[in-house]
Design a protein around this motif. Structure first.
Motif, PDB file in Angstrom:
ATOM      1  N   THR A 237      43.474  35.694  41.387  1.00 40.26           N
ATOM      2  CA  THR A 237      44.064  34.858  42.433  1.00 40.26           C
ATOM      3  C   THR A 237      43.910  33.385  42.065  1.00 40.26           C
ATOM      4  O   THR A 237      43.151  33.040  41.157  1.00 40.26           O
ATOM      5  N   PRO A 238      44.626  32.485  42.746  1.00 41.45           N
ATOM      6  CA  PRO A 238      44.572  31.064  42.397  1.00 41.45           C
ATOM      7  C   PRO A 238      43.166  30.493  42.449  1.00 41.45           C
ATOM      8  O   PRO A 238      42.349  30.877  43.293  1.00 41.45           O
ATOM      9  N   ILE A 239      42.891  29.547  41.547  1.00 38.42           N
ATOM     10  CA  ILE A 239      41.587  28.875  41.548  1.00 38.42           C
ATOM     11  C   ILE A 239      41.613  27.634  42.431  1.00 38.42           C
ATOM     12  O   ILE A 239      40.583  26.982  42.608  1.00 38.42           O
ATOM     13  N   GLY A 240      42.762  27.312  42.983  1.00 37.23           N
ATOM     14  CA  GLY A 240      42.887  26.153  43.866  1.00 37.23           C
ATOM     15  C   GLY A 240      44.230  26.145  44.547  1.00 37.23           C
ATOM     16  O   GLY A 240      44.365  26.490  45.718  1.00 37.23           O
ATOM     17  N   ASN A 241      45.257  25.779  43.809  1.00 30.04           N
ATOM     18  CA  ASN A 241      46.616  25.717  44.333  1.00 30.04           C
ATOM     19  C   ASN A 241      47.127  27.125  44.623  1.00 30.04           C
ATOM     20  O   ASN A 241      47.209  27.974  43.731  1.00 30.04           O
ATOM     21  N   LEU A 242      47.488  27.397  45.877  1.00 29.88           N
ATOM     22  CA  LEU A 242      47.869  28.745  46.285  1.00 29.88           C
ATOM     23  C   LEU A 242      49.172  29.221  45.655  1.00 29.88           C
ATOM     24  O   LEU A 242      49.487  30.415  45.722  1.00 29.88           O
ATOM     25  N   ASP A 243      49.929  28.319  45.064  1.00 33.63           N
ATOM     26  CA  ASP A 243      51.166  28.722  44.401  1.00 33.63           C
ATOM     27  C   ASP A 243      50.935  29.220  42.973  1.00 33.63           C
ATOM     28  O   ASP A 243      51.867  29.730  42.341  1.00 33.63           O
ATOM     29  N   ASP A 244      49.713  29.077  42.483  1.00 32.08           N
ATOM     30  CA  ASP A 244      49.393  29.557  41.135  1.00 32.08           C
ATOM     31  C   ASP A 244      49.029  31.040  41.181  1.00 32.08           C
ATOM     32  O   ASP A 244      47.875  31.434  40.977  1.00 32.08           O
TER      33      ASP A 244
ATOM     34  N   LEU B 165      45.719  33.086  51.792  1.00 33.02           N
ATOM     35  CA  LEU B 165      46.559  33.310  50.619  1.00 33.02           C
ATOM     36  C   LEU B 165      47.724  34.239  50.949  1.00 33.02           C
ATOM     37  O   LEU B 165      48.879  33.980  50.583  1.00 33.02           O
ATOM     38  N   LEU B 166      47.425  35.328  51.658  1.00 36.48           N
ATOM     39  CA  LEU B 166      48.470  36.287  52.021  1.00 36.48           C
ATOM     40  C   LEU B 166      49.504  35.640  52.940  1.00 36.48           C
ATOM     41  O   LEU B 166      50.718  35.850  52.785  1.00 36.48           O
ATOM     42  N   ALA B 167      49.032  34.858  53.898  1.00 39.73           N
ATOM     43  CA  ALA B 167      49.953  34.197  54.827  1.00 39.73           C
ATOM     44  C   ALA B 167      50.854  33.215  54.087  1.00 39.73           C
ATOM     45  O   ALA B 167      52.049  33.091  54.419  1.00 39.73           O
ATOM     46  N   ARG B 168      50.290  32.522  53.094  1.00 46.15           N
ATOM     47  CA  ARG B 168      51.090  31.554  52.327  1.00 46.15           C
ATOM     48  C   ARG B 168      52.285  32.234  51.664  1.00 46.15           C
ATOM     49  O   ARG B 168      53.356  31.631  51.510  1.00 46.15           O
ATOM     50  N   HIS B 169      52.132  33.507  51.303  1.00 44.87           N
ATOM     51  CA  HIS B 169      53.193  34.217  50.593  1.00 44.87           C
ATOM     52  C   HIS B 169      53.858  35.300  51.446  1.00 44.87           C
ATOM     53  O   HIS B 169      54.546  36.173  50.917  1.00 44.87           O
ATOM     54  N   GLY B 170      53.628  35.237  52.749  1.00 45.92           N
ATOM     55  CA  GLY B 170      54.312  36.143  53.661  1.00 45.92           C
ATOM     56  C   GLY B 170      53.951  37.607  53.495  1.00 45.92           C
ATOM     57  O   GLY B 170      54.808  38.484  53.652  1.00 45.92           O
ATOM     58  N   ILE B 171      52.695  37.889  53.201  1.00 47.73           N
ATOM     59  CA  ILE B 171      52.254  39.267  52.967  1.00 47.73           C
ATOM     60  C   ILE B 171      51.357  39.721  54.108  1.00 47.73           C
ATOM     61  O   ILE B 171      50.423  39.016  54.494  1.00 47.73           O
ATOM     62  N   GLU B 172      51.647  40.881  54.630  1.00 46.21           N
ATOM     63  CA  GLU B 172      50.763  41.523  55.606  1.00 46.21           C
ATOM     64  C   GLU B 172      50.074  42.685  54.911  1.00 46.21           C
ATOM     65  O   GLU B 172      50.731  43.533  54.310  1.00 46.21           O
ATOM     66  N   ALA B 173      48.772  42.718  54.986  1.00 45.78           N
ATOM     67  CA  ALA B 173      48.024  43.769  54.294  1.00 45.78           C
ATOM     68  C   ALA B 173      46.755  44.099  55.064  1.00 45.78           C
ATOM     69  O   ALA B 173      46.207  43.258  55.778  1.00 45.78           O
ATOM     70  N   ARG B 174      46.320  45.321  54.900  1.00 46.34           N
ATOM     71  CA  ARG B 174      45.035  45.738  55.464  1.00 46.34           C
ATOM     72  C   ARG B 174      43.938  45.236  54.528  1.00 46.34           C
ATOM     73  O   ARG B 174      43.976  45.505  53.323  1.00 46.34           O
TER      74      ARG B 174
ATOM     75  N   PRO C 193      46.389  39.708  35.189  1.00 45.80           N
ATOM     76  CA  PRO C 193      45.824  38.394  34.859  1.00 45.80           C
ATOM     77  C   PRO C 193      46.426  37.264  35.685  1.00 45.80           C
ATOM     78  O   PRO C 193      47.433  37.436  36.369  1.00 45.80           O
ATOM     79  N   GLY C 194      45.766  36.118  35.585  1.00 49.47           N
ATOM     80  CA  GLY C 194      46.228  34.948  36.339  1.00 49.47           C
ATOM     81  C   GLY C 194      45.438  33.720  35.964  1.00 49.47           C
ATOM     82  O   GLY C 194      44.867  33.644  34.872  1.00 49.47           O
ATOM     83  N   PRO C 195      45.345  32.738  36.852  1.00 51.42           N
ATOM     84  CA  PRO C 195      44.666  31.473  36.540  1.00 51.42           C
ATOM     85  C   PRO C 195      43.197  31.677  36.188  1.00 51.42           C
ATOM     86  O   PRO C 195      42.535  32.573  36.724  1.00 51.42           O
ATOM     87  N   SER C 196      42.703  30.836  35.298  1.00 57.52           N
ATOM     88  CA  SER C 196      41.305  30.888  34.877  1.00 57.52           C
ATOM     89  C   SER C 196      40.716  29.489  34.887  1.00 57.52           C
ATOM     90  O   SER C 196      41.228  28.592  34.206  1.00 57.52           O
ATOM     91  N   ALA C 197      39.652  29.293  35.659  1.00 54.64           N
ATOM     92  CA  ALA C 197      38.987  27.991  35.671  1.00 54.64           C
ATOM     93  C   ALA C 197      38.395  27.674  34.308  1.00 54.64           C
ATOM     94  O   ALA C 197      38.345  26.512  33.890  1.00 54.64           O
ATOM     95  N   VAL C 198      37.950  28.716  33.596  1.00 51.55           N
ATOM     96  CA  VAL C 198      37.327  28.512  32.284  1.00 51.55           C
ATOM     97  C   VAL C 198      38.324  27.903  31.310  1.00 51.55           C
ATOM     98  O   VAL C 198      38.080  26.860  30.698  1.00 51.55           O
ATOM     99  N   GLU C 199      39.481  28.544  31.159  1.00 56.28           N
ATOM    100  CA  GLU C 199      40.451  28.067  30.181  1.00 56.28           C
ATOM    101  C   GLU C 199      41.131  26.774  30.644  1.00 56.28           C
ATOM    102  O   GLU C 199      41.452  25.904  29.823  1.00 56.28           O
ATOM    103  N   THR C 200      41.346  26.641  31.946  1.00 57.50           N
ATOM    104  CA  THR C 200      41.935  25.411  32.464  1.00 57.50           C
ATOM    105  C   THR C 200      41.031  24.220  32.165  1.00 57.50           C
ATOM    106  O   THR C 200      41.485  23.169  31.692  1.00 57.50           O
ATOM    107  N   ALA C 201      39.742  24.366  32.442  1.00 58.51           N
ATOM    108  CA  ALA C 201      38.789  23.281  32.189  1.00 58.51           C
ATOM    109  C   ALA C 201      38.655  23.005  30.698  1.00 58.51           C
ATOM    110  O   ALA C 201      38.579  21.844  30.278  1.00 58.51           O
ATOM    111  N   LEU C 202      38.633  24.053  29.902  1.00 58.60           N
ATOM    112  CA  LEU C 202      38.454  23.895  28.455  1.00 58.60           C
ATOM    113  C   LEU C 202      39.576  23.049  27.862  1.00 58.60           C
ATOM    114  O   LEU C 202      39.332  22.103  27.103  1.00 58.60           O
TER     115      LEU C 202
END
Length: 267
Positions: free
Chosen positions: A8-15, A41-50, A109-118
């Motif tokens: 899931t996103p490390i900050g920006n919910l669109d990532d 996060l789910l609300a930002r993308h219009g998802i309803e989930a249990r 896979p998705g965003p990574s704080a490790v690789e983004t910072a590196l």
């Protein structure tokens, strides 16, 4: 695909990837480190989930509960508050248990704080080492700097903002010239990348900053832990009024290190 481990996103919910969004929509249940965080996060993308909580305090009990459901074919998605579950976040226990039970596990896979910072640090090399959350004790930190002293590549770590000043002071004492980047609030509105030597950043972050911190530590500067401590001792003597040449001579006699090297290194 009974168990899907979703980054899931490390900050920006669109990532977030299209695959993760599709899996969150299709899941029978979404396991969340914090349901309140994931709800946003789910609300930002219009998802309803249990949703069902899955965090460090209930991880063992939840795993025992969930494996039979996975074996029965229930489709479960696992997320953490940010990044990849199982990497410094809950999740690895469930993945191991699912695999042991013969349940299919897929990682999205998705965003990574490790690789983004590196990459943002400007210190990226052909290799790097991820050391997770830094130890809390001064002795353990000193041991880590000693271990990394001969490492020729950058290292990436997570640190709390409250402990960052002490961590930077510790690193500066061990290797004041070592290149460091403090990456704060990655991908968020107030993202900040502060680059400099360990000594410079220890001065800059003398008080705890706000936000999530990822620390990138460059290759060793060639100043070892013993010499770093000796340079700090020279600086303290100079601050107390001792002439620099005299301070370097005194510390050189006590440590066996070169007087001229200590003098030049303290300038």
């Amino acid at each position: 695909m009974p168990l899907a481990v979703c980054a899931t996103p490390i900050g920006n919910l669109d990532d977030i990837t299209l695959r993760v969004l599709a899996e969150l929509r299709a899941a029978d249940v979404v396991l969340c480190e914090d349901t309140r965080h994931t709800r946003g996060l789910l609300a930002r993308h219009g998802i309803e989930a249990r949703m069902l909580s899955y965090h460090e305090h209930n991880e063992a009990a939840r795993t025992a509960e969930l494996v039979p459901r996975l074996e029965a074919g229930e489709r479960i998605a696992l997320v953490s508050d940010a990044g990849m579950p199982g990497v410094s976040d809950p999740g690895s226990r469930l993945v191991r248990a699912a695999l042991d039970a013969g349940v299919e596990v897929t990682v999205l896979p998705g965003p990574s704080a490790v690789e983004t910072a590196l990459v943002a640090s400007g210190l990226v090399g052909e290799r790097y080492q991820f050391v997770g959350f830094l130890p809390r004790s001064a002795k353990a930190l000193a041991a880590l700097w000693d271990e990394l002293g001969t490492w020729e590549w950058p290292a990436v770590a997570f640190e709390s903002p409250q402990r960052l000043p002490a961590t930077l002071r510790s690193l500066a004492a061990a290797d004041p010239l070592r290149a460091v980047a403090v990456c704060r609030e990655l991908t968020k509105r107030f993202e900040e990348i502060a680059r400099g030597s360990a000594a410079e950043l220890a001065d800059r972050f003398s008080q705890p900053p706000k936000g999530e911190i990822t620390l990138v530590i460059g290759a060793g500067s060639g100043v070892g832990v013993e010499e770093g401590s000796a340079l700090v001792a020279v600086a303290e003597l100079v601050d107390a009024g001792v002439p620099r040449k005299r301070a370097a001579d005194v510390v050189a006699r006590l440590t066996g290190l070169g007087r001229n090297r200590l003098y030049r290194g303290s300038l």
